[in-house]
Motif scaffolding. Sequence first.
Motif, PDB file in Angstrom:
ATOM      1  N   PHE A   1       0.827  -1.185   0.000  1.00  0.00           N
ATOM      2  CA  PHE A   1       0.000   0.000   0.000  1.00  0.00           C
ATOM      3  C   PHE A   1       0.874   1.251   0.000  1.00  0.00           C
ATOM      4  O   PHE A   1       1.802   1.360   0.783  1.00  0.00           O
ATOM      5  CB  PHE A   1      -0.911   0.022   1.237  1.00  0.00           C
ATOM      6  N   GLY A   2       0.562   2.164  -0.912  1.00  0.00           N
ATOM      7  CA  GLY A   2       1.220   3.468  -0.929  1.00  0.00           C
ATOM      8  C   GLY A   2       0.356   4.432  -0.133  1.00  0.00           C
ATOM      9  O   GLY A   2      -0.466   4.027   0.689  1.00  0.00           O
ATOM     10  N   ARG A   3       0.544   5.715  -0.415  1.00  0.00           N
ATOM     11  CA  ARG A   3      -0.315   6.718   0.226  1.00  0.00           C
ATOM     12  C   ARG A   3      -1.723   6.556  -0.333  1.00  0.00           C
ATOM     13  O   ARG A   3      -1.921   6.557  -1.544  1.00  0.00           O
ATOM     14  CB  ARG A   3       0.217   8.111  -0.059  1.00  0.00           C
ATOM     15  N   GLY A   4      -2.680   6.384   0.530  1.00  0.00           N
ATOM     16  CA  GLY A   4      -4.055   6.110   0.118  1.00  0.00           C
ATOM     17  C   GLY A   4      -4.682   7.265  -0.632  1.00  0.00           C
ATOM     18  O   GLY A   4      -4.279   8.416  -0.483  1.00  0.00           O
ATOM     19  N   PRO A   5      -5.672   6.970  -1.454  1.00  0.00           N
ATOM     20  CA  PRO A   5      -6.368   8.029  -2.179  1.00  0.00           C
ATOM     21  C   PRO A   5      -7.250   8.839  -1.251  1.00  0.00           C
ATOM     22  O   PRO A   5      -7.643   8.375  -0.179  1.00  0.00           O
ATOM     23  CB  PRO A   5      -7.211   7.257  -3.198  1.00  0.00           C
ATOM     24  N   GLY A   6      -7.546  10.045  -1.673  1.00  0.00           N
ATOM     25  CA  GLY A   6      -8.418  10.920  -0.893  1.00  0.00           C
ATOM     26  C   GLY A   6      -9.742  11.113  -1.608  1.00  0.00           C
ATOM     27  O   GLY A   6      -9.920  10.692  -2.750  1.00  0.00           O
ATOM     28  N   PRO A   7     -10.681  11.774  -0.940  1.00  0.00           N
ATOM     29  CA  PRO A   7     -11.980  12.032  -1.568  1.00  0.00           C
ATOM     30  C   PRO A   7     -11.790  12.818  -2.870  1.00  0.00           C
ATOM     31  O   PRO A   7     -11.008  13.762  -2.931  1.00  0.00           O
ATOM     32  CB  PRO A   7     -12.726  12.881  -0.531  1.00  0.00           C
ATOM     33  N   GLY A   8     -12.483  12.400  -3.903  1.00  0.00           N
ATOM     34  CA  GLY A   8     -12.420  13.090  -5.186  1.00  0.00           C
ATOM     35  C   GLY A   8     -11.254  12.678  -6.077  1.00  0.00           C
ATOM     36  O   GLY A   8     -11.157  13.133  -7.218  1.00  0.00           O
TER      37      GLY A   8
ATOM     38  N   GLY B   1      -9.135  10.615  -8.703  1.00  0.00           N
ATOM     39  CA  GLY B   1      -9.429   9.726  -9.820  1.00  0.00           C
ATOM     40  C   GLY B   1      -8.480   8.540  -9.749  1.00  0.00           C
ATOM     41  O   GLY B   1      -7.288   8.708  -9.505  1.00  0.00           O
ATOM     42  N   LEU B   2      -8.990   7.340  -9.939  1.00  0.00           N
ATOM     43  CA  LEU B   2      -8.167   6.140  -9.859  1.00  0.00           C
ATOM     44  C   LEU B   2      -8.196   5.394 -11.186  1.00  0.00           C
ATOM     45  O   LEU B   2      -9.213   5.365 -11.876  1.00  0.00           O
ATOM     46  CB  LEU B   2      -8.659   5.208  -8.745  1.00  0.00           C
ATOM     47  N   SER B   3      -7.075   4.783 -11.536  1.00  0.00           N
ATOM     48  CA  SER B   3      -7.007   3.916 -12.714  1.00  0.00           C
ATOM     49  C   SER B   3      -6.262   2.650 -12.324  1.00  0.00           C
ATOM     50  O   SER B   3      -5.543   2.624 -11.325  1.00  0.00           O
ATOM     51  CB  SER B   3      -6.318   4.618 -13.884  1.00  0.00           C
ATOM     52  N   LEU B   4      -6.451   1.617 -13.107  1.00  0.00           N
ATOM     53  CA  LEU B   4      -5.861   0.325 -12.808  1.00  0.00           C
ATOM     54  C   LEU B   4      -5.036  -0.126 -14.014  1.00  0.00           C
ATOM     55  O   LEU B   4      -5.446   0.049 -15.153  1.00  0.00           O
ATOM     56  CB  LEU B   4      -6.972  -0.693 -12.535  1.00  0.00           C
ATOM     57  N   ARG B   5      -3.867  -0.693 -13.733  1.00  0.00           N
ATOM     58  CA  ARG B   5      -3.012  -1.255 -14.778  1.00  0.00           C
ATOM     59  C   ARG B   5      -2.691  -2.690 -14.378  1.00  0.00           C
ATOM     60  O   ARG B   5      -2.173  -2.936 -13.298  1.00  0.00           O
ATOM     61  CB  ARG B   5      -1.740  -0.415 -14.909  1.00  0.00           C
ATOM     62  N   ALA B   6      -3.013  -3.635 -15.258  1.00  0.00           N
ATOM     63  CA  ALA B   6      -2.730  -5.051 -15.003  1.00  0.00           C
ATOM     64  C   ALA B   6      -1.741  -5.552 -16.050  1.00  0.00           C
ATOM     65  O   ALA B   6      -1.893  -5.266 -17.237  1.00  0.00           O
ATOM     66  CB  ALA B   6      -4.009  -5.873 -15.046  1.00  0.00           C
ATOM     67  N   THR B   7      -0.728  -6.303 -15.598  1.00  0.00           N
ATOM     68  CA  THR B   7       0.321  -6.817 -16.473  1.00  0.00           C
ATOM     69  C   THR B   7       0.584  -8.278 -16.140  1.00  0.00           C
ATOM     70  O   THR B   7       0.729  -8.628 -14.967  1.00  0.00           O
ATOM     71  CB  THR B   7       1.634  -6.029 -16.256  1.00  0.00           C
ATOM     72  N   VAL B   8       0.640  -9.125 -17.167  1.00  0.00           N
ATOM     73  CA  VAL B   8       1.046 -10.511 -16.949  1.00  0.00           C
ATOM     74  C   VAL B   8       2.562 -10.501 -16.781  1.00  0.00           C
ATOM     75  O   VAL B   8       3.293 -10.125 -17.688  1.00  0.00           O
ATOM     76  CB  VAL B   8       0.634 -11.428 -18.117  1.00  0.00           C
TER      77      VAL B   8
ATOM     78  N   GLU C   1      -1.579  -2.620 -10.522  1.00  0.00           N
ATOM     79  CA  GLU C   1      -1.279  -1.350  -9.861  1.00  0.00           C
ATOM     80  C   GLU C   1      -2.511  -0.460  -9.937  1.00  0.00           C
ATOM     81  O   GLU C   1      -3.131  -0.342 -10.995  1.00  0.00           O
ATOM     82  CB  GLU C   1      -0.137  -0.624 -10.567  1.00  0.00           C
ATOM     83  N   VAL C   2      -2.858   0.165  -8.815  1.00  0.00           N
ATOM     84  CA  VAL C   2      -3.901   1.175  -8.777  1.00  0.00           C
ATOM     85  C   VAL C   2      -3.190   2.518  -8.646  1.00  0.00           C
ATOM     86  O   VAL C   2      -2.388   2.714  -7.725  1.00  0.00           O
ATOM     87  CB  VAL C   2      -4.880   0.938  -7.603  1.00  0.00           C
ATOM     88  N   LEU C   3      -3.474   3.420  -9.593  1.00  0.00           N
ATOM     89  CA  LEU C   3      -2.804   4.714  -9.652  1.00  0.00           C
ATOM     90  C   LEU C   3      -3.799   5.838  -9.396  1.00  0.00           C
ATOM     91  O   LEU C   3      -4.969   5.736  -9.788  1.00  0.00           O
ATOM     92  CB  LEU C   3      -2.171   4.920 -11.040  1.00  0.00           C
ATOM     93  N   ASN C   4      -3.324   6.922  -8.766  1.00  0.00           N
ATOM     94  CA  ASN C   4      -4.191   8.091  -8.612  1.00  0.00           C
ATOM     95  C   ASN C   4      -4.052   8.990  -9.842  1.00  0.00           C
ATOM     96  O   ASN C   4      -3.318   8.663 -10.784  1.00  0.00           O
ATOM     97  CB  ASN C   4      -3.913   8.838  -7.298  1.00  0.00           C
ATOM     98  N   GLN C   5      -4.733  10.120  -9.840  1.00  0.00           N
ATOM     99  CA  GLN C   5      -4.742  10.997 -11.008  1.00  0.00           C
ATOM    100  C   GLN C   5      -3.377  11.612 -11.309  1.00  0.00           C
ATOM    101  O   GLN C   5      -3.151  12.132 -12.399  1.00  0.00           O
ATOM    102  CB  GLN C   5      -5.804  12.098 -10.850  1.00  0.00           C
TER     103      GLN C   5
ATOM    104  N   THR D   1       1.367   5.368  -7.430  1.00  0.00           N
ATOM    105  CA  THR D   1       0.797   4.077  -7.056  1.00  0.00           C
ATOM    106  C   THR D   1       0.215   4.148  -5.644  1.00  0.00           C
ATOM    107  O   THR D   1       0.909   4.510  -4.706  1.00  0.00           O
ATOM    108  CB  THR D   1       1.876   2.977  -7.125  1.00  0.00           C
ATOM    109  N   VAL D   2      -1.061   3.801  -5.511  1.00  0.00           N
ATOM    110  CA  VAL D   2      -1.696   3.749  -4.194  1.00  0.00           C
ATOM    111  C   VAL D   2      -1.857   2.306  -3.708  1.00  0.00           C
ATOM    112  O   VAL D   2      -2.025   2.070  -2.523  1.00  0.00           O
ATOM    113  CB  VAL D   2      -3.054   4.492  -4.170  1.00  0.00           C
ATOM    114  N   LEU D   3      -1.794   1.354  -4.641  1.00  0.00           N
ATOM    115  CA  LEU D   3      -1.870  -0.060  -4.273  1.00  0.00           C
ATOM    116  C   LEU D   3      -1.180  -0.875  -5.359  1.00  0.00           C
ATOM    117  O   LEU D   3      -1.383  -0.635  -6.546  1.00  0.00           O
ATOM    118  CB  LEU D   3      -3.333  -0.517  -4.141  1.00  0.00           C
ATOM    119  N   SER D   4      -0.361  -1.824  -4.940  1.00  0.00           N
ATOM    120  CA  SER D   4       0.333  -2.716  -5.861  1.00  0.00           C
ATOM    121  C   SER D   4       0.102  -4.152  -5.399  1.00  0.00           C
ATOM    122  O   SER D   4       0.323  -4.466  -4.231  1.00  0.00           O
ATOM    123  CB  SER D   4       1.835  -2.390  -5.864  1.00  0.00           C
ATOM    124  N   ILE D   5      -0.364  -4.989  -6.311  1.00  0.00           N
ATOM    125  CA  ILE D   5      -0.676  -6.379  -5.974  1.00  0.00           C
ATOM    126  C   ILE D   5       0.006  -7.298  -6.981  1.00  0.00           C
ATOM    127  O   ILE D   5       0.010  -7.017  -8.177  1.00  0.00           O
ATOM    128  CB  ILE D   5      -2.195  -6.642  -6.010  1.00  0.00           C
ATOM    129  N   SER D   6       0.563  -8.393  -6.493  1.00  0.00           N
ATOM    130  CA  SER D   6       1.071  -9.461  -7.355  1.00  0.00           C
ATOM    131  C   SER D   6       0.331 -10.730  -6.950  1.00  0.00           C
ATOM    132  O   SER D   6       0.313 -11.094  -5.783  1.00  0.00           O
ATOM    133  CB  SER D   6       2.583  -9.632  -7.164  1.00  0.00           C
TER     134      SER D   6
END
Length: 85
Positions: free
Chosen positions: A21-28, A30-37, A57-61, A65-70
């Motif tokens: 977990f990175g620094r969490g997102p705040g209200p308002g 924008g989040l995007s997701l990037r998935a890679t094999v 990876e979940v990225l803010n605007q 990176t606010v969340l990274s999962i493998s």
Amino acid sequence: MHLSRTVSGRPLALKTVRAEFGRGPGPGDGLSLRATVQDARVSRPRPDRGLVTTGIEVLNQHGRTVLSISAMNLVLRRQVISRPG
């Protein structure tokens, strides 16, 4: 290996998960997701199955990176038929 030609259906099992977990997102935010094999290989003891490791990876605007999962999934393999030519 082209994943869509070798993987069939949904995962059979979730083998491992690692989350950071990175620094969490705040209200308002924008989040995007990037998935890679990250890796795809045939299971040695069960060649009809494969192990696929996916990085998410979940990225803010701002592109931070606010969340990274493998995650490693056990999946059924399709029967690959070679084409002439």
